[in-house]
Design a protein around this motif. Sequence first.
Motif, PDB file in Angstrom:
ATOM      1  N   LYS A 179     -14.602  19.911 -11.660  1.00 30.24           N
ATOM      2  CA  LYS A 179     -13.330  20.037 -10.961  1.00 30.24           C
ATOM      3  C   LYS A 179     -13.049  21.503 -10.688  1.00 30.24           C
ATOM      4  O   LYS A 179     -13.163  22.347 -11.566  1.00 30.24           O
ATOM      5  CB  LYS A 179     -12.203  19.427 -11.787  1.00 30.24           C
ATOM      6  N   VAL A 180     -12.687  21.784  -9.458  1.00 32.97           N
ATOM      7  CA  VAL A 180     -12.347  23.139  -9.036  1.00 32.97           C
ATOM      8  C   VAL A 180     -10.857  23.161  -8.719  1.00 32.97           C
ATOM      9  O   VAL A 180     -10.373  22.333  -7.933  1.00 32.97           O
ATOM     10  CB  VAL A 180     -13.171  23.562  -7.810  1.00 32.97           C
ATOM     11  N   LYS A 182      -7.466  23.668  -6.983  1.00 28.87           N
ATOM     12  CA  LYS A 182      -7.194  23.728  -5.547  1.00 28.87           C
ATOM     13  C   LYS A 182      -6.256  24.864  -5.159  1.00 28.87           C
ATOM     14  O   LYS A 182      -6.053  25.116  -3.967  1.00 28.87           O
ATOM     15  CB  LYS A 182      -6.589  22.390  -5.089  1.00 28.87           C
ATOM     16  N   LYS A 442     -20.586  19.083  -0.475  1.00 30.37           N
ATOM     17  CA  LYS A 442     -19.389  19.873  -0.735  1.00 30.37           C
ATOM     18  C   LYS A 442     -18.896  19.655  -2.163  1.00 30.37           C
ATOM     19  O   LYS A 442     -18.731  18.526  -2.606  1.00 30.37           O
ATOM     20  CB  LYS A 442     -18.286  19.512   0.253  1.00 30.37           C
ATOM     21  N   VAL A 443     -18.668  20.756  -2.859  1.00 34.67           N
ATOM     22  CA  VAL A 443     -18.085  20.707  -4.189  1.00 34.67           C
ATOM     23  C   VAL A 443     -16.571  20.769  -4.095  1.00 34.67           C
ATOM     24  O   VAL A 443     -15.857  20.042  -4.796  1.00 34.67           O
ATOM     25  CB  VAL A 443     -18.621  21.848  -5.067  1.00 34.67           C
ATOM     26  N   ALA A 444     -16.055  21.629  -3.219  1.00 30.92           N
ATOM     27  CA  ALA A 444     -14.604  21.784  -3.081  1.00 30.92           C
ATOM     28  C   ALA A 444     -14.293  22.419  -1.736  1.00 30.92           C
ATOM     29  O   ALA A 444     -15.106  23.155  -1.167  1.00 30.92           O
ATOM     30  CB  ALA A 444     -14.036  22.628  -4.212  1.00 30.92           C
ATOM     31  N   THR A 445     -13.102  22.112  -1.229  1.00 35.19           N
ATOM     32  CA  THR A 445     -12.550  22.757  -0.044  1.00 35.19           C
ATOM     33  C   THR A 445     -11.177  23.288  -0.405  1.00 35.19           C
ATOM     34  O   THR A 445     -10.304  22.516  -0.824  1.00 35.19           O
ATOM     35  CB  THR A 445     -12.458  21.781   1.140  1.00 35.19           C
ATOM     36  N   LEU A 446     -10.994  24.597  -0.276  1.00 33.31           N
ATOM     37  CA  LEU A 446      -9.765  25.255  -0.700  1.00 33.31           C
ATOM     38  C   LEU A 446      -9.046  25.822   0.513  1.00 33.31           C
ATOM     39  O   LEU A 446      -9.675  26.411   1.403  1.00 33.31           O
ATOM     40  CB  LEU A 446     -10.072  26.376  -1.692  1.00 33.31           C
ATOM     41  N   TRP A 477      -9.506  32.809  -6.907  1.00 32.87           N
ATOM     42  CA  TRP A 477      -9.832  31.402  -7.142  1.00 32.87           C
ATOM     43  C   TRP A 477     -10.888  31.297  -8.238  1.00 32.87           C
ATOM     44  O   TRP A 477     -11.862  32.048  -8.227  1.00 32.87           O
ATOM     45  CB  TRP A 477     -10.376  30.733  -5.881  1.00 32.87           C
ATOM     46  N   VAL A 479     -13.801  29.208  -9.146  1.00 35.67           N
ATOM     47  CA  VAL A 479     -14.619  28.200  -8.467  1.00 35.67           C
ATOM     48  C   VAL A 479     -15.932  27.894  -9.176  1.00 35.67           C
ATOM     49  O   VAL A 479     -16.482  26.802  -9.017  1.00 35.67           O
ATOM     50  CB  VAL A 479     -14.912  28.611  -7.006  1.00 35.67           C
ATOM     51  N   ASP A 491      -7.957  26.051 -14.965  1.00 32.92           N
ATOM     52  CA  ASP A 491      -7.053  26.769 -14.087  1.00 32.92           C
ATOM     53  C   ASP A 491      -6.337  27.871 -14.854  1.00 32.92           C
ATOM     54  O   ASP A 491      -5.118  27.954 -14.885  1.00 32.92           O
ATOM     55  CB  ASP A 491      -6.044  25.786 -13.483  1.00 32.92           C
TER      56      ASP A 491
END
Length: 503
Positions: A179-180, A182, A442-446, A477, A479, A491
Motif C-alpha cells: 500500500k502506498v 495517496k 501500476k503500483v500506485a497513481t498519486l 511522498w 512510495v 504514512d
Amino acid sequence: MESTTQRRKSGINLPSTMSETSLRLDAFSSSTSSKRTSNLASSPMSNRSPRTISNLSSSPSSKSATCSDRFIPCRSSSRLHTFGLVEKASPVKEGGGGTNDGYSRLLKSELFGADFSSFSSPTGSKGGASPMSMSPSKNMLRFKTENSGPNSPYSPLVLGHRDTCLSNEVSTPPKPPRKVPKTPHKVLDAPSLQDDFYLNLVDWSSQNVLAVGLGTCVYLWTASNSRVTKLCDLGPTDSVCSVQWTREGSYLSIGTSLGQVQVWDGTQCKKVRTFAGHQTRTGVLAWSSRILSSGSRDRNILQHDVRVPSDFISKFVGHKSEVCGLKWSHDDRELASGGNDNQLLVWNQRSQQPVLKLTEHTAAVKAITWSPHQCGLLASGGGTADRCIRFWNTTNGNQLNHVDTGSQVCNLAWSRNVNEIVSTHGYSQNQIMVWKYPSMSKVATLTGHSLRVLYLAMSPDGQTIVTGAGDETLRFWNVFPSVKTPAAVKDTGLWSLGRTHIR
C-alpha cells in the motif's frame, strides 16, 4: 491287499472307492465339449467324470492335444486392455455407442482419466491408431501420462491440485499488495518555482539536503531538521536553470540562464568554481565520479573537470535542439542525453560521436533514468506528443518495451530498493505513477499537483520522493519500501504533517 498293491504299481494313488479304469483323460472338440456339458448337467454330481482339459493351442489347424491337470487361462480372451496392459484395443461391438456404452466411457473417464477414455472408446478416431499403439514402449506394465481434465471434481489431477494448493496456502500465505499512501506527508511552499519543462530545479543530496532553484536564488532545505539556508543569489540579470549535487553530496553545481556553470560548497556556502563555454542557458547537469556534464539550449554538451583549469575538457555535438535530459550510468561508462529534437543519444568518453542514436520518441526527451539493478538498461520518457516510457538495451541498441502513459512524461527515477520506477507527468493529468518492472503494472497513481509535475528527486534512503510543479509547491511522498524490510510503506516520515515555506 491285492488291489492296494496294484494301485501302487500304477503310480497313482486313488481312493478305495475309485477304480483306475474310471479315470480317463482325453481331448475333445467343441461339439464333444458341448455334448459333455449337457451330459454333466443331466448327470448327478457323484457320477460326473473327472476334469477334461481342452486343447490350448492358438492355431485352429493344430490337431495335437495338450493335456494337463492345471488350469491355464487364455490371455486372448481376457480384457487386459482395460488396464492398459496390451497394445491391442478392445473390439467394436455391433450396435455400440448406446446409453450403456456412453455411460461406461464417462465412468472410465472420471475414474481413470481422459486418456483412458479416448483409448477404450469404441468410437475412436477414424482410421487413427490408438494412443497405446503409438507408444514407443512395448513393455506390458508401463507408466501412463495422466491427462485427466480439471473439469471433473473427481478427477485425480484435480484432487491432487487441491491438496497441493491447500498445503501451499498453509506453508506460504500470499503476500498482501503493498500500500502506498495517496497523500503527501509534507508540503512546502516554493515561490517562484518555474513552470518550464526544460529546466531541472530540484535535487536531493546523499547527505539529506534538498536544493531548490527559485528565481534567481538557490535554497537548501535540510530534511533532518527542516532548516532552510539561502545558498546564493545570482542577481537581477541571471536566474537558476538547473541544480545537481555530486554523488558524495558535498558540492552543488548550478546552471544559469547566461550559460554559466557554478560549483558551490554546500556545507560552507561558498562558490568553488565557475565554468564558461555555453552560449545560452544551461538547463541540465549530470555528475559522474569526476566529470560534470552540462547541457544547454545551444545544443552542446560540455564536459567539465574541476581539477583542470580550462572551462571544459571535451564537447559532445549531436543534438539538433536544446538538450534537456542528461544522466550518467551508475558505472560512469555511458552518458545518456535527451533533447527537444526527440532524440535519445548515448555517449562514452572514448568517442566524440554518440555510440547510439535512438529516435523512436516523437516528442522532447527530458525524462531519463538508468537501472541500478541491471547494467545497460535505460529508460526514457517522451513529451506531450509521445507520452511513452521506453526501455532500451544500450549494449545492442534494442528497444525492450514501451508503455503509453497517457500523459506527458516529465521525469523518471528508478528505485534502488526495489525494481520499480516512478514517473511524473504533465498534460493532462499531472499525476505521479509508480510502476513495477518489467511487467510495468501500476503500483500506485498519486495526484495533488494542480500543474505539470516538472521536478522529481529521491531521498538518500530511497523511500521518499519529492515532486515540484508550477503550482509553486514541493510535495513529499512515501512510495518505496526500505531495503531491509520491504513491507508496506507507512504514512509517517521524518517530518511532521503540515505546510511550511522553503523561504
